[in-house]
Enzyme design. Structure first.
Site, short mmCIF file in Angstrom:
data_model
loop_
_atom_site.label_atom_id
_atom_site.label_comp_id
_atom_site.label_asym_id
_atom_site.label_seq_id
_atom_site.Cartn_x
_atom_site.Cartn_y
_atom_site.Cartn_z
N ASP A 134 34.78 55.57 41.28
CA ASP A 134 35.65 54.46 41.68
C ASP A 134 37.11 54.91 41.61
OD1 ASP A 134 37.26 51.84 41.36
OD2 ASP A 134 35.23 51.07 41.67
N ALA A 146 36.32 48.71 30.44
CA ALA A 146 35.05 49.38 30.12
C ALA A 146 34.43 49.98 31.39
CB ALA A 146 34.09 48.39 29.48
N TYR A 147 34.47 49.22 32.48
CA TYR A 147 33.97 49.72 33.75
C TYR A 147 34.74 50.97 34.17
CZ TYR A 147 33.46 49.96 38.85
OH TYR A 147 33.25 50.40 40.13
N ALA A 148 36.06 50.91 34.13
CA ALA A 148 36.88 52.04 34.56
C ALA A 148 36.61 53.27 33.70
CB ALA A 148 38.36 51.66 34.50
#
Length: 235
Positions: A134, A146-148
């Site tokens: 991403d 957290a996703y990053a």
């Protein structure tokens, strides 16, 4: 027998698009999915071999890997399965980051290791691993930290596996941003999002297919990240 391309998360959006079009191009495709979607029937019609697997369930993952290791060779693995959880409060922090790290890091790591023998057995050229990361892997995110972080870790796996599996396997990342809106996104959100890139338009799933096709055809690119972001990094 044609060596298959394994794609995780083919139930919708990018994963479905990749599975459909790669199958139409004549590739043997194996796809995993977590939830049942009507469009999966279309993939079955095209000959895609589907396996339902919840990556948060260790026993289901183990069963999937046992099945996949029966393949004599694998042409490529495309790690597309993903989730996008917003950050919560302190009480939910560990749960959220554990889920993000499992689907974006732990599972790809385990699959890559488990299927190394099958990748090395591919005789049609250099096999491939492609991690769909991403744009925020380099930038970070205020609301999805957290996703990053998990996507950044996934790209770091690209570097490690590129070195580990060379020269028989190429390993690369594709880092998209603003590929397509969700059906429930309102016009105000769309206009705000579009202004975050130089090209100010949706990229569309075809941009990922183009990037995947390039990496599959290349015999000299490994350990790299292809940024499909419409110039977002320059805004």
């Amino acid at each position: 027998m044609t060596a298959p391309i394994l794609i995780t998360g083919v139930g919708k959006r990018v994963g479905f698009y990749l599975a459909k079009h790669l199958a139409q191009l004549g590739h043997k495709v194996i796809g995993t999915y977590r939830s049942q979607y009507p469009q999966l029937q279309e993939l079955e019609t095209l000959g895609v071999e589907l396996h339902r697997c919840d990556f948060e369930d260790a026993s289901q993952l183990d069963e999937l890997l046992v099945t996949l290791k029966q393949q004599p060779a694998i042409r490529a693995i495309i790690h597309n399965a993903s989730d996008w959880l917003p950050d919560g409060d302190a009480a939910s922090a560990i749960s959220i980051i554990d889920k993000m790290m499992r689907i974006h890091v732990s599972v790809p790591y385990a699959i890559n290791l488990a299927l190394t023998e099958q990748l090395n057995a591919y005789t049609g050229g250099t096999a491939d691993i492609i991690h769909i990361t991403d744009y925020v892997a380099e930038k970070g995110s205020k609301k999805h930290a957290a996703y990053a972080a998990s996507k950044a870790a996934l790209h770091n796996l690209t570097l490690s596996f590129a070195a580990k599996l060379a020269p028989s396997v190429k390993v690369n990342s594709i880092a998209p941003a603003m590929l397509m809106f969700n059906p429930d996104d309102d016009e105000q959100y769309k206009q705000k999002a579009l202004k975050k890139s130089l090209l100010q338009k949706e990229g569309g799933e075809s941009e990922i297919l183009n990037a995947v096709t390039y990496l599959l055809q290349s015999q000299y690119v490994t350990g790299q990240v292809l940024k499909i972001d419409g110039g977002r990094h320059l805004v």
